[in-house]
Design an enzyme around this catalytic site. Structure first.
Site, short mmCIF file in Angstrom:
data_model
loop_
_atom_site.label_atom_id
_atom_site.label_comp_id
_atom_site.label_asym_id
_atom_site.label_seq_id
_atom_site.Cartn_x
_atom_site.Cartn_y
_atom_site.Cartn_z
N ASN A 140 0.84 -1.18 0.00
CA ASN A 140 0.00 0.00 0.00
C ASN A 140 0.89 1.25 0.00
OD1 ASN A 140 -2.33 1.69 0.30
ND2 ASN A 140 -3.36 -0.02 1.31
N HIS A 171 23.47 2.16 13.05
CA HIS A 171 24.57 3.05 13.39
C HIS A 171 25.24 2.54 14.66
CE1 HIS A 171 23.25 5.87 10.32
NE2 HIS A 171 22.03 5.59 10.71
N GLY A 173 -0.51 -1.80 8.62
CA GLY A 173 -0.10 -0.42 8.40
C GLY A 173 0.70 0.16 9.56
N LYS A 178 5.75 -8.57 20.00
CA LYS A 178 5.80 -9.84 20.72
C LYS A 178 4.70 -10.75 20.16
CE LYS A 178 7.48 -8.17 25.20
NZ LYS A 178 8.19 -7.05 24.85
#
Length: 188
Positions: free
Chosen positions: A84, A114, A141, A179
């Site tokens: 999407n 990083h 989403g 989880k």
């Protein structure tokens, strides 16, 4: 060894100051800009540009606009792939999607990391770990998938999840950090 070779091996590399990597990112981002500017109804032209961006595709796939990535050549998508709007793939390392993957809007796949040590980080060094998404995975989403994560077949990632660790086959995960909240049994 070049900075690109270091990047692809998962070693510390300089992304921001290496001319070759900068040139590759600009080329890819220019193609993404072109893709995102094409009329949504012009499917053939959109697919043509995606073929120039993405390293490996199968036949049936669809990515809603806008779409952003860093290099493109590190992305592989399987058959019946759908994303999407507003997918972001930071593909300093390989990002592989299996067949029958559904991705909701506003999802990010981030292979870049990083250093924890501020002195090293402030030098502009970074590294990357691959992301693998199995077959028949549904990603809700607003989900973020972090570097080094593998998502197993048939699993579902709940909307808004931040996936920091591997997800086994046949489970539903949600939350921050994500989880396991349910096992998926049998056919759905």
């Amino acid at each position: 060894m070049s900075e690109k070779e270091k990047m692809l091996r998962g070693e510390l590399f300089y992304a921001g100051s290496d001319e070759a990597l900068i040139k590759e990112r600009i080329k890819c981002k220019s193609l993404c800009h072109e893709y995102n500017s094409i009329s949504p109804g012009n499917i053939d032209e959109r697919k043509k540009i995606l073929k120039q961006i993405i390293g490996k595709t199968k036949t049936n796939y669809y990515i809603e606009q806008p779409f952003y990535c860093d290099y493109g050549y590190n992305i592989e998508i399987g058959e019946n792939f759908y994303s999407n709007h507003n997918i972001v793939i930071l593909d300093c390392a390989k990002v592989t999607f299996g067949d029958n993957v559904l991705i909701g809007p506003n999802c990010g796949f981030y292979t870049a990391e990083h250093p924890i040590d501020a002195i090293t980080r402030n030098k502009g060094l970074e590294y990357a770990k691959p992301i693998t998404v199995g077959n028949s995975v549904w990603i809700g989403g607003g989900t973020t998938i972090l570097a080094g994560v593998s998502i197993g077949n048939n699993s579902i990632i709940g909307a808004g999840a931040v996936v920091t660790k591997d997800v086994p086959n046949n489970v539903i995960v949600a939350g921050n950090p994500a989880k396991i909240i349910k096992e998926i049994r049998g056919e759905s």
